[in-house]
Design a protein around this motif. Structure first.
Motif, short mmCIF file in Angstrom:
data_model
loop_
_atom_site.label_atom_id
_atom_site.label_comp_id
_atom_site.label_asym_id
_atom_site.label_seq_id
_atom_site.Cartn_x
_atom_site.Cartn_y
_atom_site.Cartn_z
N LEU A 90 0.83 -1.21 0.00
CA LEU A 90 0.00 0.00 0.00
C LEU A 90 0.87 1.26 0.00
O LEU A 90 0.52 2.26 -0.64
CB LEU A 90 -0.93 -0.01 1.21
N GLU A 91 1.98 1.21 0.71
CA GLU A 91 2.88 2.36 0.76
C GLU A 91 3.52 2.61 -0.60
O GLU A 91 3.67 3.76 -1.03
CB GLU A 91 3.95 2.13 1.82
N LEU A 92 3.89 1.54 -1.30
CA LEU A 92 4.48 1.68 -2.62
C LEU A 92 3.45 2.17 -3.64
O LEU A 92 3.78 2.91 -4.57
CB LEU A 92 5.07 0.34 -3.07
N ILE A 93 2.20 1.75 -3.49
CA ILE A 93 1.15 2.18 -4.42
C ILE A 93 0.78 3.64 -4.19
O ILE A 93 0.63 4.42 -5.13
CB ILE A 93 -0.09 1.28 -4.27
N SER A 94 0.65 4.00 -2.92
CA SER A 94 0.15 5.35 -2.59
C SER A 94 1.26 6.38 -2.47
O SER A 94 0.99 7.58 -2.62
CB SER A 94 -0.64 5.29 -1.28
N GLY A 95 2.47 5.94 -2.18
CA GLY A 95 3.55 6.89 -1.94
C GLY A 95 3.42 7.60 -0.62
O GLY A 95 4.18 8.52 -0.33
N ARG A 96 2.47 7.18 0.20
CA ARG A 96 2.22 7.84 1.49
C ARG A 96 2.96 7.15 2.62
O ARG A 96 3.33 5.99 2.52
CB ARG A 96 0.72 7.87 1.79
N SER A 97 3.13 7.89 3.71
CA SER A 97 3.75 7.32 4.90
C SER A 97 2.78 6.34 5.55
O SER A 97 1.58 6.37 5.28
CB SER A 97 4.09 8.44 5.89
N PRO A 98 3.30 5.46 6.43
CA PRO A 98 2.42 4.47 7.05
C PRO A 98 1.38 5.07 7.98
O PRO A 98 0.42 4.40 8.34
CB PRO A 98 3.39 3.57 7.83
N VAL A 99 1.58 6.30 8.38
CA VAL A 99 0.56 7.03 9.13
C VAL A 99 0.18 8.25 8.32
O VAL A 99 1.03 9.08 7.98
CB VAL A 99 1.07 7.44 10.53
N VAL A 100 -1.09 8.35 7.99
CA VAL A 100 -1.58 9.43 7.12
C VAL A 100 -2.19 10.53 7.97
O VAL A 100 -2.98 10.27 8.89
CB VAL A 100 -2.63 8.88 6.13
#
Length: 709
Positions: free
Chosen positions: A623-633
């Motif tokens: 999910l992090e690789l897909i979204s580019g987001r940190s593990p805490v949003v």
């Protein structure tokens, strides 16, 4: 009478003589001639694959891609050859032909019925071409056929019922074509030996034949996704082997999902994209009576998702929400100062060790009971005495390729790379240029050397391209060191989000991310299934996934917690490793609870890690690789872990673009692959551990679903 007879005899002799002398002495045999007709049908051969196919040869057995047995052609194998042309019927005239592999070329036109005259054919692989038209019913003549792969073409029309005459088929892949109409009855009853079945990405309609449930030899995934199948899911599908994953996504199926056999305990990701389905494991109850909404024609997120995460997640994170900006800065500065002091101490001790080793050859050298030199760089106060039951060792190699010793390690240049609760990590450059990664476990008082030795040797036996290898170790009362291969391209965390102060950060392409995903999956699957003890990592996160020069993923810190515990460090299960592991700069994550976001919900209520923990952690990484987001949003003034945020986006029916890393939006041609990986990620982060797929299945599915090569 005599003259005419003589004349006639001479004429015949002359004719025979001319025929003899003007015919080539070493003519190419019939099989070679048939293959030359294939070469004649090829308009472009950019790789020169057919360059040595010459009519001057006696037979084709020395030609590129041709294999002969007892002088007869048994195999034609020219994968990825980029041949532009068509298939001639003449290939069917090769009497001993067993295998054809022409995948990933540029073959066009239809499948000529004459090809199937090669009755002994066992494997026909033509995937990744531009073949069109129907699948000829003559395929039913191939009674010995075991492997048929026609995926990634433009074949159309109905699947001929004659295909079911190939009763020895073990693998059938006709995915990514344009096959239409219903699937003929008889698949399950006629192809009992089938082990692989992939019918995905076609336009097959009608109901799913109930006899598919008779395919008792199937393995891996039965993929019926992305078709137009309608009606109810036949309960007979539950008769398939329980380890088989049944992918029914994106069809027009309706009604309740049967709860028997292989259909029990399946996550919702196996059924998404079928608005008419209801019942467990979907949120749509069958008794609601609410008409399902029609699917959108625009790319969107899957409609179903894992249940909410454990409330323990919230309680773990809530303790960190009150940190002020000044507190975070103070933590950063204190860590920087501490690490800097350690670097200076390491350098000074190293200089002292080198100088003291040359003072006198007699009594001033530091040696242990077996004559090995102490690791002076980390020596305690001289006044402290060693325990009598502790053995003193030199550097202990765990690999025959280790050619350095402790003395060379002491003389090496050392640089602090990072720190965690378990200890410092150093980059060590030997005099011959070899670079190592050395982790210092600290000065624990426990002296369980034999246990440490046994564990280190077991960990060192785990050898896989996607797992960082433990090469050697050092043990003494004062010091415990672990020596690893040095992985030069830093952590996955830095590759996704960049390193602090780096103005030249370049986001990863989708292909690079997919390569990393596959590498991690292969490494974990090896740990879980094929390593000597079927290990669990227990603390997987992007900070301990390293990238080598080819951007291959290498899982690090495997077994580290166990070794640190034996050495006396007693680390917590969730190490607060900073993002600078290995090559990255010293930094502290601005969200202090991020490390906990990779832990499975059940990890907060039990101390014994399981392989299902790793599967969950891997799903978060996807999910992090897909979204580019940190593990805490961060959402407004609150925080939400990445799994719950994706779930929130699904609940709100947000478009796929809202979840994607904006950089990936520039690669619309990768949309199908991204959706496939998203489905896999959602399966991995199921709240119920038993519903998470095993890593071997995850790895196989990821490879099969995203690789068409």
């Amino acid at each position: 009478m005599g003259v005419p007879s003589i004349v006639t005899t001479l004429w015949v002799f002359s004719l025979l003589s001319n025929t003899y002398f003007f015919s080539p002495v070493g003519a190419l045999n019939e099989e070679g001639a048939a293959l030359l007709s294939f070469k004649a049908s090829i308009r472009e051969d950019p790789e020169g694959s057919l360059a040595n196919w010459n009519s001057s040869d006696l037979d084709p057995c020395s030609w590129n891609g041709i294999t002969c047995r007892e002088g007869e052609v048994v195999s034609i194998s020219l994968p990825k050859s980029k041949l532009l042309g068509s298939l001639p019927s003449s290939l069917g005239s090769l009497p001993s032909l067993r295998h054809i592999n022409l995948r990933n070329s540029r073959l066009q036109g239809g499948l000529p019925p004459g090809v199937f005259a090669a009755r002994g054919l066992q494997s026909l692989v033509l995937s990744g071409n531009s073949l069109s038209g129907p699948l000829p019913p003559e395929i039913g003549k191939l009674s010995y056929l075991q492997n048929l792969d026609l995926s990634d073409n433009s074949l159309n029309d109905s699947i001929p019922i004659a295909l079911f005459q190939c009763k020895r088929l073990k693998s059938l892949d006709i995915s990514h074509n344009n096959f239409t109409n219903s699937l003929p009855i008889g698949l399950g009853s006629n192809l009992a030996g089938l082990q692989k079945l992939d019918l995905s990405y076609n336009r097959l309609n009608g109901s799913i034949p109930s006899d598919i449930g008779s395919l008792s030899s199937l393995q891996g995934t039965v993929d019926l996704s992305h078709n137009l199948f309608s009606g109810a899911i036949p309960a007979s599908l539950g008769n398939l082997p329980e380890k088989v994953y049944i992918d029914l996504t994106y069809n027009n199926l309706s009604g309740p999902i049967p709860q028997n056999g292989a259909l029990v305990n399946r996550g919702p990701t196996a059924f998404i994209g079928n608005p008419g389905l209801c019942g467990t494991p979907l949120k749509n109850p069958c008794s609601s009576g609410t008409p399902a909404s029609s699917p959108s024609t625009l790319p969107s997120l899957p409609k179903n998702h894992p249940p909410p995460a454990s409330e323990a997640n919230n309680s773990q994170k809530s303790n960190h929400r009150g940190l002020s900006r000044s507190a975070v800065i103070a933590i950063v500065m204190s860590d920087v100062v501490a690490i800097g002091l350690m670097a200076v101490a390491f350098f000074c001790c190293y200089r002292m060790a080198v100088s003291s080793s040359g003072e006198e050859e007699g009594g001033k050298s530091d040696t242990g009971s077996n004559g090995g030199k102490k690791c002076a760089c980390f020596r305690k106060d001289e006044s402290e005495k060693q325990s009598e039951n502790v053995e003193q060792f030199d550097l202990i190699p765990l690999d025959h390729r280790v050619h350095y010793n402790l003395d060379e390690l002491l003389k090496a240049s050392a640089f602090v790379l990072g720190k965690s609760e378990i200890g410092f990590m150093y980059k060590v450059v030997l005099e011959d240029g070899l670079i190592l990664a050395v982790r210092r476990l600290g000065e624990g008082g426990s002296q369980r050397f034999k246990e440490f030795q046994t564990e280190a040797e077991a960990i060192a036996k785990v050898r896989h391209p996607n797992i960082v290898a433990l090469r050697a170790y050092y043990w003494s009362i004062e010091e415990k060191l672990l020596i690893y291969d040095y992985i030069p391209n830093g952590t996955l965390s830095a590759a996704i989000h960049g390193k602090g102060g780096n103005a030249h950060f370049s986001p990863l392409s989708w292909d690079a991310r997919l390569k990393i995903m596959k590498g991690i999956a292969k490494g974990l699957a090896f740990l879980h299934e094929f390593s000597p003890k079927k290990y669990v990592h227990g603390d997987l996160k992007p900070n301990n996934v390293l990238l080598d020069m080819k951007m291959e993923a290498c899982i690090s810190d495997f077994g580290l917690g166990r070794l640190a515990n034996i050495a006396g460090e007693s680390p917590t299960m969730q190490s607060t490793e900073k993002p600078q592991n290995q090559i990255s700069d010293v930094a502290v994550s601005p969200i202090m609870s991020s490390a906990l976001s990779y832990q499975a919900p059940e990890a907060f209520s039990t101390l014994k890690p399981s392989q299902k923990w790793d599967v969950y952690s891997y799903g978060v990484i996807l999910l992090e690789l897909i979204s580019g987001r940190s593990p805490v949003v961060l959402m407004d003034n609150s925080e939400m872990d990445l799994v719950r945020w994706v779930q929130f986006c699904i609940d709100e029916r947000k478009p796929l673009l809202d979840v994607l890393d904006p950089f990936l939006a520039k690669e619309p041609e990768k949309e199908d692959q991204i959706i496939t990986v998203l489905k896999i990620a959602l399966a991995c982060v199921q709240f119920n551990p038993e519903k998470r797929p095993p890593m071997r299945h995850v790895s196989d599915t990821l490879e099969r679903s995203t690789t068409r090569s």
